[in-house]
Design a protein around this motif. Structure first.
Motif, PDB file in Angstrom:
ATOM      1  N   ALA A  90       0.835  -1.205   0.000  1.00 15.46           N
ATOM      2  CA  ALA A  90       0.000   0.000   0.000  1.00 15.46           C
ATOM      3  C   ALA A  90       0.873   1.260   0.000  1.00 15.46           C
ATOM      4  O   ALA A  90       0.578   2.221  -0.722  1.00 15.46           O
ATOM      5  CB  ALA A  90      -0.932  -0.006   1.212  1.00 15.46           C
ATOM      6  N   ARG A  91       1.949   1.250   0.783  1.00 14.95           N
ATOM      7  CA  ARG A  91       2.848   2.414   0.816  1.00 14.95           C
ATOM      8  C   ARG A  91       3.564   2.586  -0.516  1.00 14.95           C
ATOM      9  O   ARG A  91       3.727   3.713  -0.999  1.00 14.95           O
ATOM     10  CB  ARG A  91       3.858   2.270   1.952  1.00 14.95           C
ATOM     11  CG  ARG A  91       3.240   2.441   3.313  1.00 14.95           C
ATOM     12  CD  ARG A  91       4.254   2.317   4.411  1.00 14.95           C
ATOM     13  NE  ARG A  91       3.621   2.376   5.713  1.00 14.95           N
ATOM     14  CZ  ARG A  91       4.282   2.546   6.835  1.00 14.95           C
ATOM     15  NH1 ARG A  91       5.601   2.647   6.827  1.00 14.95           N
ATOM     16  NH2 ARG A  91       3.642   2.591   7.981  1.00 14.95           N
ATOM     17  N   ASP A  93       2.434   1.567  -3.471  1.00 14.02           N
ATOM     18  CA  ASP A  93       1.425   2.038  -4.418  1.00 14.02           C
ATOM     19  C   ASP A  93       1.139   3.523  -4.240  1.00 14.02           C
ATOM     20  O   ASP A  93       1.007   4.258  -5.224  1.00 14.02           O
ATOM     21  CB  ASP A  93       0.128   1.233  -4.260  1.00 14.02           C
ATOM     22  CG  ASP A  93       0.271  -0.219  -4.679  1.00 14.02           C
ATOM     23  OD1 ASP A  93       1.263  -0.557  -5.369  1.00 14.02           O
ATOM     24  OD2 ASP A  93      -0.605  -1.027  -4.293  1.00 14.02           O
ATOM     25  N   GLU A  94       1.067   3.961  -2.982  1.00 19.10           N
ATOM     26  CA  GLU A  94       0.826   5.387  -2.712  1.00 19.10           C
ATOM     27  C   GLU A  94       1.981   6.237  -3.242  1.00 19.10           C
ATOM     28  O   GLU A  94       1.768   7.269  -3.883  1.00 19.10           O
ATOM     29  CB  GLU A  94       0.645   5.619  -1.219  1.00 19.10           C
ATOM     30  CG  GLU A  94       0.404   7.076  -0.861  1.00 19.10           C
ATOM     31  CD  GLU A  94       0.326   7.326   0.640  1.00 19.10           C
ATOM     32  OE1 GLU A  94       0.199   8.500   1.017  1.00 19.10           O
ATOM     33  OE2 GLU A  94       0.414   6.364   1.421  1.00 19.10           O
ATOM     34  N   ARG A  98       1.839   9.082  -6.207  1.00 14.81           N
ATOM     35  CA  ARG A  98       2.281  10.477  -6.054  1.00 14.81           C
ATOM     36  C   ARG A  98       3.320  10.843  -7.111  1.00 14.81           C
ATOM     37  O   ARG A  98       3.324  11.954  -7.627  1.00 14.81           O
ATOM     38  CB  ARG A  98       2.823  10.731  -4.652  1.00 14.81           C
ATOM     39  CG  ARG A  98       1.721  10.726  -3.587  1.00 14.81           C
ATOM     40  CD  ARG A  98       2.234  11.041  -2.192  1.00 14.81           C
ATOM     41  NE  ARG A  98       2.965  12.285  -2.042  1.00 14.81           N
ATOM     42  CZ  ARG A  98       2.433  13.517  -2.062  1.00 14.81           C
ATOM     43  NH1 ARG A  98       1.150  13.662  -2.257  1.00 14.81           N
ATOM     44  NH2 ARG A  98       3.190  14.585  -1.888  1.00 14.81           N
TER      45      ARG A  98
END
Length: 141
Positions: A90-91, A93-94, A98
């Motif tokens: 998840a990190r 992908d985030e 960005r």
């Protein structure tokens, strides 16, 4: 060691001098330390309930072999590993999101793990300079 101290104080044993007590404690520690805290607590309860004398290492191992309370741990470990992997993904992908929208500052880019920077470079989100630094790749829309 606390369990052994409890057992020594509650169960009678042969008289020993200070040196033999230290040797005994080390022998028990070397043999039993690979067991979980829950298994050692099981050993303490069972030894106090069953033994008339301070148990031998063999008796301790016999009691420990009966312990089944850790059977859920492999499943729990797998669950924790999955959660950690999901969080990392998840990190990542985030961060990639960005970078792809151009919202990441240079400070954020510099703080990314090297592996992530390499992934972003492969995805054409970052440029790698000759000095090894990464900058946001300009997007033409």
């Amino acid at each position: 060691m606390d369990v052994m101290t409890t057992l020594q104080s509650c169960l009678p044993s042969q008289q020993r001098n200070a040196i033999s007590i230290e040797v005994q404690a080390e022998a028990y520690w070397q043999t039993l330390r690979r067991n979980s805290l829950a298994a050692i607590k099981h050993l303490e309860v069972q030894a106090l309930n069953r033994c008339e004398w301070f148990p031998t290492i063999a008796e301790c191992q016999c009691i420990l072999s009966e312990f089944t309370g850790d059977s859920h741990l492999p499943n729990k470990r797998a669950s924790v590993r999955r959660r950690v992997q999901d969080e990392r993904q998840a990190r990542l992908d985030e961060a990639m999101g960005r970078l792809s929208t151009g919202e990441a500052s240079q400070a954020e880019i510099d703080a990314l793990p090297e592996k992530w920077k390499s992934i972003a470079e492969t995805r054409s989100l970052l440029w790698r300079g000759d000095d090894g630094s990464y900058t946001l790749r300009e997007r033409k829309f």
